[in-house]
Design a protein around this motif. Structure first.
Motif, PDB file in Angstrom:
ATOM      1  N   GLU A  46       0.824  -1.196   0.000  1.00 48.03           N
ATOM      2  CA  GLU A  46       0.000   0.000   0.000  1.00 48.03           C
ATOM      3  C   GLU A  46       0.868   1.259   0.000  1.00 48.03           C
ATOM      4  N   GLN A  88     -11.942 -10.509   0.599  1.00 47.84           N
ATOM      5  CA  GLN A  88     -12.091  -9.818  -0.681  1.00 47.84           C
ATOM      6  C   GLN A  88     -12.718  -8.433  -0.481  1.00 47.84           C
ATOM      7  N   LEU A  91     -10.086  -6.161   1.162  1.00 48.52           N
ATOM      8  CA  LEU A  91      -9.047  -5.802   0.206  1.00 48.52           C
ATOM      9  C   LEU A  91      -9.566  -4.807  -0.827  1.00 48.52           C
ATOM     10  N   ALA A  92     -10.795  -5.000  -1.295  1.00 45.18           N
ATOM     11  CA  ALA A  92     -11.387  -4.085  -2.282  1.00 45.18           C
ATOM     12  C   ALA A  92     -11.506  -2.670  -1.733  1.00 45.18           C
ATOM     13  N   VAL A  95      -8.184  -0.968  -2.190  1.00 46.30           N
ATOM     14  CA  VAL A  95      -7.947  -0.635  -3.598  1.00 46.30           C
ATOM     15  C   VAL A  95      -8.781   0.588  -3.982  1.00 46.30           C
ATOM     16  N   GLU A  96     -10.055   0.618  -3.566  1.00 45.79           N
ATOM     17  CA  GLU A  96     -10.935   1.745  -3.879  1.00 45.79           C
ATOM     18  C   GLU A  96     -10.449   3.046  -3.272  1.00 45.79           C
ATOM     19  N   PRO A 101      -2.287  -0.658  -5.453  1.00 40.41           N
ATOM     20  CA  PRO A 101      -2.778  -1.274  -6.692  1.00 40.41           C
ATOM     21  C   PRO A 101      -3.478  -2.589  -6.369  1.00 40.41           C
ATOM     22  N   SER A 102      -4.072  -3.179  -7.381  1.00 42.88           N
ATOM     23  CA  SER A 102      -4.725  -4.476  -7.230  1.00 42.88           C
ATOM     24  C   SER A 102      -3.721  -5.519  -6.730  1.00 42.88           C
ATOM     25  N   HIS A 103      -4.194  -6.380  -5.862  1.00 43.86           N
ATOM     26  CA  HIS A 103      -3.365  -7.463  -5.335  1.00 43.86           C
ATOM     27  C   HIS A 103      -4.002  -8.816  -5.674  1.00 43.86           C
ATOM     28  N   ASP A 104      -4.326  -9.007  -6.941  1.00 45.65           N
ATOM     29  CA  ASP A 104      -5.002 -10.236  -7.365  1.00 45.65           C
ATOM     30  C   ASP A 104      -4.173 -11.484  -7.072  1.00 45.65           C
ATOM     31  N   ARG A 105      -2.852 -11.399  -7.255  1.00 50.74           N
ATOM     32  CA  ARG A 105      -2.007 -12.576  -7.008  1.00 50.74           C
ATOM     33  C   ARG A 105      -2.013 -12.951  -5.528  1.00 50.74           C
ATOM     34  N   ALA A 107      -4.422 -12.254  -3.403  1.00 49.34           N
ATOM     35  CA  ALA A 107      -5.767 -12.763  -3.112  1.00 49.34           C
ATOM     36  C   ALA A 107      -5.889 -14.222  -3.549  1.00 49.34           C
TER      37      ALA A 107
END
Length: 138
Positions: A46, A88, A91-92, A95-96, A101-105, A107
């Motif tokens: 972050e 989720q 975490l969202a 990001v909002e 940035p997105s942490h898709d990996r 997650a």
């Protein structure tokens, strides 16, 4: 934040205390607690700029002679989340807010670790808090 600290100084009586409790400016560690053991899965990235700016604001009002540090402590803090869906959502929100940035990996790593774990399992977010007590001078 300097303006807010000046306002706090204005309304406090001499010797009054200001309590500053905020997350420490460090990245959060994400892991799984499973049957009493903890396994780290990754570290969030972050943006800590606001946290560092808040620390500079506190240093500024201390240097101005408006407050003196009375006490400081670092408190280890674990946020425990029961389900992947709740993680989720949490975490969202980060990001909002534009804090990272997105942490898709990360997650996906959490999702896979939860699926593989047996027994009582929880998602753990580790991030220390800093507690400062400032005393108004003058």
């Amino acid at each position: 934040m300097v303006h807010a600290l000046h306002e706090a100084q204005r309304v406090l009586q001499p010797g009054g205390l200001l309590i500053d409790l905020r997350p420490a400016p460090v990245h959060r560690h994400i892991g799984i607690s499973n049957n009493g053991s903890y396994r780290e899965l990754g570290v969030m990235r972050e943006n800590l700029g606001d946290d560092w700016a808040a620390n500079r604001a506190v240093q500024h009002v201390v240097a101005e002679g408006l407050f003196k540090p009375a006490w400081r402590s670092r408190i280890e803090c674990d946020r425990v989340i029961d389900t992947y869906k709740e993680f989720q959502v949490w975490l969202a929100e980060f990001v909002e807010l534009g804090r990272m940035p997105s942490h898709d990996r990360l997650a996906k790593r959490v999702e896979n670790a939860l699926a593989a774990a047996r027994g009582k399992k929880k998602i753990v977010i580790r991030a220390p808090l800093i507690l400062r007590v400032l005393e108004k001078l003058g």
